[in-house]
Design a protein around this motif. Structure first.
Motif, mmCIF file in Angstrom:
data_model
loop_
_atom_site.group_PDB
_atom_site.id
_atom_site.type_symbol
_atom_site.label_atom_id
_atom_site.label_comp_id
_atom_site.label_asym_id
_atom_site.label_seq_id
_atom_site.Cartn_x
_atom_site.Cartn_y
_atom_site.Cartn_z
ATOM 1 N N THR B 32 54.534 93.524 79.171
ATOM 2 C CA THR B 32 54.942 92.881 80.417
ATOM 3 C C THR B 32 53.754 92.097 80.968
ATOM 4 O OG1 THR B 32 54.394 94.936 81.553
ATOM 5 C CG2 THR B 32 56.703 94.553 81.085
ATOM 6 N N TYR B 51 56.620 89.835 73.612
ATOM 7 C CA TYR B 51 57.382 89.642 74.855
ATOM 8 C C TYR B 51 58.809 89.309 74.463
ATOM 9 C CZ TYR B 51 52.992 89.636 77.371
ATOM 10 O OH TYR B 51 51.798 90.013 77.902
ATOM 11 N N SER B 183 56.478 86.426 85.261
ATOM 12 C CA SER B 183 56.343 85.828 83.937
ATOM 13 C C SER B 183 55.029 85.076 83.882
ATOM 14 C CB SER B 183 57.503 84.866 83.689
ATOM 15 O OG SER B 183 57.422 83.783 84.591
ATOM 16 N N TRP B 216 56.898 82.839 79.412
ATOM 17 C CA TRP B 216 57.305 84.017 78.635
ATOM 18 C C TRP B 216 57.173 85.281 79.457
ATOM 19 C CZ3 TRP B 216 52.823 81.313 77.783
ATOM 20 C CH2 TRP B 216 51.614 82.005 77.742
ATOM 21 N N SER B 217 58.013 86.221 79.122
ATOM 22 C CA SER B 217 58.075 87.465 79.869
ATOM 23 C C SER B 217 58.913 88.460 79.087
ATOM 24 C CB SER B 217 58.697 87.222 81.234
ATOM 25 O OG SER B 217 58.768 88.436 81.954
ATOM 26 N N SER B 218 59.069 89.639 79.662
ATOM 27 C CA SER B 218 59.992 90.604 79.054
ATOM 28 C C SER B 218 61.106 90.974 80.013
ATOM 29 C CB SER B 218 59.248 91.859 78.601
ATOM 30 O OG SER B 218 58.427 91.532 77.497
#
Lengths: 793, 341
Positions: B32, B51, B183, B216-218
């Motif tokens: 994260t 991610y 993010s 980008w992120s989770s």
């Protein structure tokens, strides 16, 4: 009181077990035939619905290796990177199961039948956890993999992610074919620039299969309904007789104070119990019939249409319920009039055994009126019927009308014969036959319907068979089909074929609009293939001569019907206008077609270049393909051995007959059973009528022979009357119902030998049915006959 | 449901899971984003497989020689089923491309799907190349080429950067909700773009400006967030504004904005500084007229879609199209709206 009344009603059956048996057996047989046919239908449908969705690949063009083998996955990546929207597939054998590996992300939407439950782990499916989908039966045969049950998959088929499939099959990095999506982006580079080792195979087209199999199933269903109608006549007879015989009991019960409504209710309950018992037996019987016949039906459909039908039968609630439902409906139909009669009977009406025959005499006139009305209705529907419901209504009117007309017609024939009979014995024979007619008429109606149904269905199936073998000959006339990739290959093919003395028939088509309907135009080369193999539904003299001279075209039936074109009418597309010289059957194809000579085609469609060719090869096709590959580089993947396909199809289609014959014998057996039961029931009542003849010097053996002769004579008369009815039935099925359902007419062919055989079967059934009663009659103790004169009945 | 539809449903980019497109779903095993990021270029232009979700998202405002406006989109999404990558079909990385061209009257859309690990789609950081099938965005982030094609359109474009990268939020750590979902988010909003649009009506030579987002992120959205409205506005004087509003299922919103000067200096604005208000709906009840106010910069503008029907009928549907605006400032930009299907 209710229990006592019910007990009294049931006691009738204890005293007449044969009647009870007739009732139950008739209903069970009828239900059995119906549900057997339904089971075959339902099973076949479910099976190839699954197969169709599994094997939907056929709907798409595909890229395969020129040599017909597998190819490297790099080709797939190269094509995708060039913009080609293709989806990879790998197939192979895993423990005798056909494992299909596909890529769910690029596969066409709607492909893959896998209905996945909510709990499925997609990550596991896609990332190589050896998960495959298969139906329960197939799953049992797969070891070493995690099988997820998907019941809509066809038997012997498993579906996995392509990566998993490659690993399971030991074929990492290999692909068997690429499905080509219908929609491709603009500016696509040519296939040869990206993947020169691959070649395009045109889609097989799925519509034909659906159209043809639907037609086959509709006809099977019609047959099931007819079988059921035969059974209902038997049940009607048994119930009618039982109610007639119980009139005295009903009178007594009512006189003792049982309310009429309760009595009717009890009788209804009794009937429903019978329906339930017979229905269950019938459905079980249907299962047996279906289990025995299904392998043949499966083989027929698979061979005919490539529809993959599993030979296994599953108990499906649909046909269980439909079988029971029809048993109940049939019982109510058969018992309705009897219950109605009871409800209208005066409280103290005399219970006369002869009432049956007397009433039958009065009823005969009414029956004749009803029959004439129904037949007239059928005649009107011939001209006005539009749609499936009207088609079936017409079928029903025709059958019931004809059945009702049978007793009056037989009576008239017998009266005619009776008037011309010479000698006492002959006169007595005819008069006695007329006297017996009311009691036998229901059984004879059943026999007529059975014979008519068999004549009709035999005609239909055989016409179907002839038409399709003709159609296969027409469409698969060339022994080998070859697709070429380039003008060079085409030239190489043609020059090689010339040196081998093999005729090359180009297959080239263009899409056009004719009278507002989409149609395909085919440019063909003048060759005996067309003259020898194509069968016209209608044609003018020298149709092919005119067509190949560029003076005319031939069109398919679909176009003729849709655009309202008849022989001689002009067909216009582009700058071409030519008259119709012939109309050919084109079964299952939804699109109109026009065939014209290649010169005219080339002028009108200069940009269409033939890439597919039919080759007429007299020798071994396999050898030719090997030589062709060696000489021109055209690979096995570019050829289709149609001769082989056709031979297999035709061989398997012959098995349709197994099914037809088996169903024929079953229906006739049911009808024969009806005759037997009627004669047995009548036997006791007939003793008083036979006793005087015996007393005046006829031996019992002679009486027995006359009984047998009478049954045979009635069966022959009925069979003769059934023949035109059967032909009418076939005509309705082929020319009305099929057109309403599918838009094309099956030509009707006549098969006199089959009819003679059926007549023979009917006669055998009648002799077998009448044999035992006649034998019993011949053995009647003289004392019983004497008693007629001693006793008041 | 067929296998493909099923795959799409389980992709963490659909509307069946929590939040829009599953972006509010819990993370299991995925990394994260953390505050105070230190970016490493060119490596961070490439994918981050640990991610769950990532995109390379380019939008452009174009015009032809006659001044007719066009919009263009090129997007590559990465979506991971598991936080790692391997070669071959076993790769848990899935790729989805969206391309579109919007005219005043038409909206052309194409979508591509691909598995990772086999070469059909992917991103390489150095030399930079992002591709799916025949679509590609490649170059050194100064000079780039881009192409895409669909059944009824295609384009080939050249891009030239004339400004620096811009980092949103706190140095590229962009908070998306009061609960702290975030993010990594940076942009290159200073591309000059020129090239050819191939449309059914013929080829069109166009020029304009493009804006490339990297994010980008989770779990970029909170569970109660159902969609967003994202604006990228280029003012006629050279300044730019990125702003978004995240919709919550309780009717409340979370807003965030970045003011970007013509030189590329970025100023982040926290929740509430930017106010967005829908003014008018299109025929499908998607708001295509907006009022944006950022009092701190004296901004009060009305944003209007160039073509109301810029609906992206893709496996995850949304609205994305070019806009113009007027009021205290004039200019053009792009609008993306999700959560309206």
């Amino acid at each position: 009181m209710t229990r006592a009344a019910f007990g009294a009603l049931l006691s009738h059956w204890w005293r007449n077990p044969l009647q009870l048996f007739t009732l139950l057996a008739g209903l069970a047989l009828a239900t059995g035939l119906w549900s057997g046919v339904q089971a075959i239908n339902a099973e076949a449908r479910a099976s190839y619905d699954a197969a169709a969705s599994t094997l939907d690949e056929g709907r798409y063009d595909r890229l395969v290796a020129r040599d017909g083998g597998a190819f490297a996955q790099d080709n797939y990546i190269a094509l995708r990177r060039a913009g080609w929207q293709v989806s990879p597939m790998v197939t192979g054998d895993l423990n005798g199961v056909r494992l299909i590996g596909l890529d769910a992300l690029t596969a066409p939407s709607g492909m893959g039948p896998v209905s996945l439950g909510g709990g499925t782990d997609l990550g596991a499916f896609l990332t190589g956890s050896a998960q495959v989908f298969a139906n329960a039966a197939t799953a049992a045969r797969l070891d070493g993999v995690e099988v997820l049950i998907a019941d809509d998959l066809a038997n012997d088929t498993a579906v996995a992610d392509i990566g998993t499939a490659q690993a399971l099959l030991g074929r990492e990095g290999l692909i068997d074919s690429l499905l080509v999506m219908p929609d491709q982006p603009v500016g696509l580079p040519a296939l040869g620039e990206v993947a020169p080792d691959l070649t395009m195979q045109a889609a097989q087209g799925g519509t034909d299969i659906a159209g043809l199999t639907d037609s086959f199933h509709l006809n099977l269903t019609a047959f099931g309904l007819l079988s059921f109608a035969v059974g209902i006549f038997i049940v009607h007879g048994a119930i009618g007789l039982a109610f007639e015989q119980r009139r005295g009991m009903v009178r007594t019960l009512r006189a003792l104070g049982v309310p009429l409504n309760r009595l009717i209710g009890l009788m209804l309950a009794e009937l429903l119990v019978f329906a339930l018992v017979a229905g269950v037996i019938g459905v079980a019987l249907g299962y047996v019939i279906a289990a025995l016949l299904l392998p043949d039906v499966a083989a027929t459909l698979r061979g005919l249409y490539g529809a993959d039908v599993s030979g296994n039968l599953q108990l499906r609630p649909v046909w269980w319920l439909s079988g029971l439902g029809i048993a109940f409906a049939g019982t109510l139909i058969a018992g309705g009039s009897a219950l109605w009669g009871i409800s209208k009977m005066p409280l103290l009406a005399a219970a006369q055994p002869r009432a049956l025959a007397m009433a039958a005499g009065r009823r005969a006139r009414w029956q004749l009126v009803v029959a004439l009305v129904l037949l007239a209705l059928a005649a009107v529907l011939v001209f006005t019927a539009d749609g499936l419901v009207a088609g079936f209504a017409m079928l029903g009117a025709l059958l019931i009308g004809a059945a009702f007309a049978l007793p009056p017609v037989l009576n008239a024939v017998l009266a005619f014969a009776s008037a011309r009979a010479k000698g006492v014995t002959a006169q007595w024979f005819w008069a006695d036959t007329r006297q017996q007619l009311p009691g036998l008429s229901l059984a004879l109606m059943a026999l007529m319907l059975a014979i008519a149904a068999n004549v009709g269905v035999s005609t239909m199936v055989s016409s179907f068979r002839l038409t399709f073998t003709g159609f296969l000959d027409q469409r698969l006339a060339s022994e080998l089909y070859v697709s070429t990739d380039s003008a060079e290959q085409t030239a190489a093919l043609i020059s090689y074929a010339e040196t081998e003395g093999v005729a090359v028939l180009p297959i080239q088509s263009a899409d056009v609009q004719i009278a507002g309907h989409p149609a395909e135009v085919f440019g063909t080369r003048d060759h005996a293939t067309y003259r020898d193999n194509w069968q016209f539904l209608q044609s003018s003299a020298g149709a092919w001569d005119a067509t190949f001279a560029g003076q005319a075209v031939v069109i398919n039936e679909q176009l003729a019907r849709r655009a309202g074109l008849a022989l001689g009418d002009p067909v216009t597309f582009g700058s071409v206008t030519l008259p119709v010289a012939g109309i050919y059957g084109d079964y299952g194809n939804p699109v109109g077609q026009v065939v014209l000579v290649e010169d005219v085609f080339a002028t009108e469609f200069p940009h269409v270049v033939a890439r597919q060719f039919g080759l007429r090869i007299s020798g071994d096709v396999g050898d030719f393909v090997n030589d062709l590959t060696a000489a021109t580089g055209i690979g096995a993947g570019q050829t289709i051995d149609q001769a082989g396909i056709k031979a297999v199809s035709l061989a398997i289609f012959e098995r349709t007959f197994t099914v037809t014959t088996a169903l024929n014998i079953l229906t006739l057996a049911v009808a024969g059973f009806a005759i037997l039961m009627s004669l047995l029931t009548l036997a006791a009542m007939r003793v008083p009528q036979l006793a005087p003849a015996w007393a005046m010097g006829m031996t019992r053996a002679a009486l027995g022979r006359l009984e047998l002769l009478r049954a045979v004579m009635l069966a022959v008369l009925t069979a003769v009357l059934a023949l035109p009815l059967g032909l009418a039935l076939a005509w309705v099925l082929l020319a009305v119902v099929n057109v309403a359902a599918f838009g094309w007419q099956l030509p009707m062919y006549l098969f006199p030998l089959d009819y003679a055989r059926l007549g023979g079967f009917a006669l055998v059934a009648a002799v077998l049915a009448a044999g035992w009663p006649a034998w019993r009659l011949a053995r009647t103790p003289p004392g019983d006959l004497l008693k007629v004169f001693a006793n008041e009945r | 449901m067929n296998a493909k539809a099923f795959v799409l449903c389980l992709l963490p980019v659909t509307a069946t899971a929590q939040g829009f497109a599953g972006l509010g779903t819990d993370v299991d095993g995925f990394s994260t984003p953390a505050p105070n990021p230190v970016f490493d270029f060119p490596a961070d232009h490439g994918p981050h497989p640990d991610y769950r979700i990532e995109w390379w998202y380019l939008t452009a405002n174009l015009e032809d020689a006659d001044g007719t406006p066009y919009g263009l989109q090129w997007t590559l999404f990465r979506s991971a089923l598991a936080p790692y990558d391997v070669e071959g079909w076993q790769s848990p990385q899935l790729w989805m491309g969206h391309a579109a061209v919007t005219t005043e009257t038409d909206h052309f859309v194409a979508e591509r799907l691909a598995r990772g690990g086999i070469g059909q789609a992917g991103v390489v950081a150095d030399p930079f190349n992002a591709w799916i099938d025949d679509w590609a965005l490649e170059g050194d982030w100064q000079m780039m080429q881009m192409r895409a094609s669909g059944t009824d359109f295609a384009y080939q474009m050249d891009l030239t950067a004339n400004g620096p990268l811009v980092f949103h939020g706190d140095g590229g750590y962009s908070v998306k909700s009061a609960a702290g979902q975030a993010s990594y988010y940076y942009s290159q909003p200073f591309f000059d773009i020129s090239g050819t649009l191939q449309l059914p009506t013929g080829d069109v030579e166009v020029t304009g400006s493009a804006w490339l987002d990297r994010e980008w992120s989770s779990q970029p959205l909170a569970e109660n967030q159902t969609g967003w409205d994202w604006f990228s506005l280029s003012f006629d004087d050279g300044d730019k504004l990125m702003g978004f509003r995240l919709q919550q299922d309780d009717g409340m919103n979370y807003t965030s904005a970045t003011w970007i000067t013509a030189d590329g200096d970025a100023t982040p604005y926290p929740d509430g500084a930017l106010q967005v208000e829908p003014l008018g709906l299109n025929a499908a009840d998607v708001p295509v007229r907006w009022r944006l106010t950022l009092p701190d910069r004296g901004v009060d503008v009305t944003v209007q879609a160039i073509n109301d029907d810029a609906w992206m009928a893709t496996s995850v549907p949304y609205w994305e199209g070019p806009v113009t605006f007027e009021g205290t400032h004039q200019g053009r930009g792009y609008l993306e709206m999700t959560g309206y299907e």
